[in-house]
Write a protein that holds these residues in place. Sequence first.
Motif, PDB file in Angstrom:
ATOM      1  N   LEU A   1       0.892   7.670  -1.641  1.00 19.74           N
ATOM      2  CA  LEU A   1       0.910   7.109  -0.284  1.00 19.74           C
ATOM      3  C   LEU A   1       1.137   5.606  -0.402  1.00 19.74           C
ATOM      4  N   GLY A   2       2.138   5.099   0.286  1.00 24.25           N
ATOM      5  CA  GLY A   2       2.395   3.653   0.282  1.00 24.25           C
ATOM      6  C   GLY A   2       1.790   3.073   1.555  1.00 24.25           C
ATOM      7  N   ILE A   3       0.835   2.174   1.387  1.00 25.53           N
ATOM      8  CA  ILE A   3       0.174   1.616   2.575  1.00 25.53           C
ATOM      9  C   ILE A   3       0.239   0.090   2.540  1.00 25.53           C
ATOM     10  N   GLY A   4       0.897  -0.490   3.537  1.00 21.49           N
ATOM     11  CA  GLY A   4       0.918  -1.948   3.651  1.00 21.49           C
ATOM     12  C   GLY A   4      -0.413  -2.411   4.230  1.00 21.49           C
ATOM     13  N   VAL A   5      -0.949  -3.472   3.668  1.00 19.55           N
ATOM     14  CA  VAL A   5      -2.237  -3.985   4.152  1.00 19.55           C
ATOM     15  C   VAL A   5      -2.068  -5.450   4.521  1.00 19.55           C
ATOM     16  N   SER A   6      -2.525  -5.810   5.687  1.00 17.31           N
ATOM     17  CA  SER A   6      -2.484  -7.230   6.052  1.00 17.31           C
ATOM     18  C   SER A   6      -3.868  -7.709   6.453  1.00 17.31           C
ATOM     19  N   GLY A   7      -4.135  -8.954   6.118  1.00 17.62           N
ATOM     20  CA  GLY A   7      -5.420  -9.538   6.517  1.00 17.62           C
ATOM     21  C   GLY A   7      -5.986 -10.493   5.496  1.00 17.62           C
ATOM     22  N   GLY A   8      -5.270 -10.650   4.368  1.00 22.12           N
ATOM     23  CA  GLY A   8      -5.763 -11.560   3.334  1.00 22.12           C
ATOM     24  C   GLY A   8      -7.103 -11.087   2.798  1.00 22.12           C
ATOM     25  N   HIS A   9      -7.787 -11.973   2.050  1.00 23.84           N
ATOM     26  CA  HIS A   9      -9.037 -11.535   1.416  1.00 23.84           C
ATOM     27  C   HIS A   9     -10.141 -11.285   2.440  1.00 23.84           C
ATOM     28  N   TYR A  10     -10.109 -12.026   3.551  1.00 20.75           N
ATOM     29  CA  TYR A  10     -11.139 -11.811   4.581  1.00 20.75           C
ATOM     30  C   TYR A  10     -10.975 -10.413   5.195  1.00 20.75           C
ATOM     31  N   GLY A  11      -9.727 -10.061   5.476  1.00 22.20           N
ATOM     32  CA  GLY A  11      -9.455  -8.737   6.046  1.00 22.20           C
ATOM     33  C   GLY A  11      -9.828  -7.629   5.079  1.00 22.20           C
ATOM     34  N   ALA A  12      -9.489  -7.836   3.796  1.00 21.97           N
ATOM     35  CA  ALA A  12      -9.815  -6.815   2.795  1.00 21.97           C
ATOM     36  C   ALA A  12     -11.324  -6.569   2.769  1.00 21.97           C
ATOM     37  N   ARG A  13     -12.110  -7.625   2.938  1.00 20.42           N
ATOM     38  CA  ARG A  13     -13.567  -7.504   2.870  1.00 20.42           C
ATOM     39  C   ARG A  13     -14.179  -7.001   4.182  1.00 20.42           C
TER      40      ARG A  13
ATOM     41  N   THR B   1      -2.855  -5.737  16.322  1.00 22.04           N
ATOM     42  CA  THR B   1      -3.621  -6.590  17.248  1.00 22.04           C
ATOM     43  C   THR B   1      -4.894  -7.118  16.614  1.00 22.04           C
ATOM     44  N   ASN B   2      -5.280  -6.553  15.492  1.00 21.74           N
ATOM     45  CA  ASN B   2      -6.460  -7.090  14.817  1.00 21.74           C
ATOM     46  C   ASN B   2      -6.365  -6.859  13.305  1.00 21.74           C
ATOM     47  N   GLY B   3      -7.098  -7.660  12.574  1.00 20.94           N
ATOM     48  CA  GLY B   3      -7.143  -7.504  11.110  1.00 20.94           C
ATOM     49  C   GLY B   3      -5.995  -8.180  10.405  1.00 20.94           C
ATOM     50  N   CYS B   4      -4.806  -8.147  10.987  1.00 19.34           N
ATOM     51  CA  CYS B   4      -3.649  -8.684  10.250  1.00 19.34           C
ATOM     52  C   CYS B   4      -3.439 -10.172  10.543  1.00 19.34           C
ATOM     53  N   ILE B   5      -2.524 -10.758   9.796  1.00 20.66           N
ATOM     54  CA  ILE B   5      -2.286 -12.202   9.899  1.00 20.66           C
ATOM     55  C   ILE B   5      -1.590 -12.582  11.213  1.00 20.66           C
ATOM     56  N   ILE B   6      -0.754 -11.687  11.766  1.00 21.44           N
ATOM     57  CA  ILE B   6      -0.024 -12.069  12.999  1.00 21.44           C
ATOM     58  C   ILE B   6      -0.723 -11.558  14.256  1.00 21.44           C
ATOM     59  N   ARG B   7      -2.026 -11.275  14.155  1.00 20.45           N
ATOM     60  CA  ARG B   7      -2.740 -10.824  15.350  1.00 20.45           C
ATOM     61  C   ARG B   7      -2.771 -11.967  16.373  1.00 20.45           C
TER      62      ARG B   7
END
Length: 626
Positions: A287-299, A520-526
């Motif tokens: 499964l290929g999953i793009g994740v956005s949010g930097g280290h704060y989002g990851a945590r 709309t949330n979690g990612c950098i361009i929210r």
Amino acid sequence: MIYLVYGVTASGKTSVGKLLSEKLKVPFYDADDFHPSSNIKKMKNGIPLNDSDRKPWLKILRKNIESWQKDGSAILACSALKESYRSILMDDMKIPMQFILLQSPISTLKKRLESRKEHFISPTLLDSQIKTLEVPEYGIRVDSNVELEELVKLIVKKVSKTNDLGVIGMGTMGKNLSLNISTKDFSVSIYNREVKGKEENVAGDFANKNKDYNLMPFNSLPEFIGSLTSPRKVFLMINSGHPTDEILTQLMMILDPGDIVIDLGNSYFIDSQRRSKFLAQKKIHFLGIGVSGGHYGARNGASFMASGDKYVYKMISPIIEKISALDNNGKSCSSNLGSDGVGHFVKTVHNAIEYGEMQLIAEIYHLMRFHLNMNIDKISNVFKKWNKSDLSSYLLEITSKILDTKVNGVHIIDLIDDKAESKGTGAWGLINSIETGVPFDTLSSSLMFRYLSSMTDERKMASDTYQINLKKGVIDEKIIEKAYSAARVINHGLGFNLLQKTSVKYRWDLNLSEIARIWTNGCIIRSKLMNDWIEILSNKSFEHPLLHVSVVKELKKLQPSLSELLSVAIKLNCSLPVHSSSLNFFLSFTNKSLPSVIIQAQRDFFGMHGLNFKDESQMKNFNHQW
Ligand code: 6PG
């Protein structure tokens, strides 16, 4: 799983192995039964075996291990004293193994040996074996100087500890993601590769520092895999490109059919499609999953752009949903958006929009600071004010925080080198816009600007040579606000258009409104603007996102300010590449007749490339006799 019970002579390997075999209901084998007669003879005579005696024996064992593994699990009692011997047994890490090292004081070992009558090992060999033993960092180590039942009970407890999932890659993102997952009541195995002098015991140190979390560290890949419940769920958080392929090749050899590999890194979508096919050869899911949010989002909660088989995704979605950020309605910012590769493609476009958004803010800062006589604090206050309006965004919020940050009394922004780097997603987005033939002007100028920013020596020379007068002037704040707003709408429209056109090209049937929702949330361009796009994109019948009735209404209101801003800024010798590329795109896009007529005529003039007349009833694909 192969359980290797190992250690020097008389450490109790055979007795422990046999009882362990009863408890785990797994067949037991004694490596001594596989020695060639020449080795047995040497040992009986008290002559220590050397490497060339041991090699053929270890190879025989490895062959057997391969066939035991095919039938399931097995326990092997074997001295396996050196790392190189263990490496032969696990076929260079291709065979998942649990290592159980039995250790006892020398006095106990000696006593045990003396009491042995039948065994072919001469007591004089003990010292040589103790010298030869290389104790590794990995695996289970137990003191075998305790009562057998109790000892085996302890080993069973240790080996049967299986975790819900594993995370490979203990960089900033991997660490934060592991902590996030473990707080959601999942038990997590963590693994990081070993690179001498650079990456040593990274997973172990991290788990040690975070003892309150449910993390089990490994620096051996087979052991890490061995610690996971079936079907194994392996999350990759490593650098894109070669490192990902390298780890997949290793995983391919040790995972079983039905196991799931989830790539959470920034990968190129074509690579993800290829990797899925590669693992499918052994029926391992990808499964290929793009994740956005930097280290704060990851945590604390990121945005997850998933793709791959929906039944496979269902097996991991309970984990993903718990570690995602939540949208305005409390729904998780994660979604399975389509077939293989789609998630990483969507992440690439996310980053393409991100490049434009970052650059637009940077340009406004620069204009205000160096051409409009505004100091850093004043600019920060404007951004704070905007952030309370419809312009509100995560990037605007962090930029005002950046502007407020000082180091030893100096604004950090005046200390940072003005070279902007890029790791590749922006370039991938642009390659895709080129391959699909879809304009994304704001992305191309953002990316080119980053490259230009890195030409420090040339820039300095050019600055000294041309001595351009950076003039000061005045622009109404409202004009700047509206111009910036217009450029953002155009940047987003171009991004969503690339998604839409690529979706048509590959028949992905992307749900653009759902993509806007998970952004709309979690990612950098929210941002507040992203919420508007959910509604706009729910109407599937538009030709281009910038032609949606509400977008048209908005841009009609805002675009004159963008034109005004640029006309003044240019006179001040201020470059605003992404604002101007958004306006140039817009003015061309909205113009029925373009100068491309000249280009087409020139092409035919010098290269006979062909012409069409506008009126379809007239000449088509002809060459004019110039
Ligand atoms: C995100 C970010 C993240 C990372 C970029 C940096 O959405 O969390 O986009 O993926 O910050 O990869 O990209 P550049 O190095 O290309 O700016």
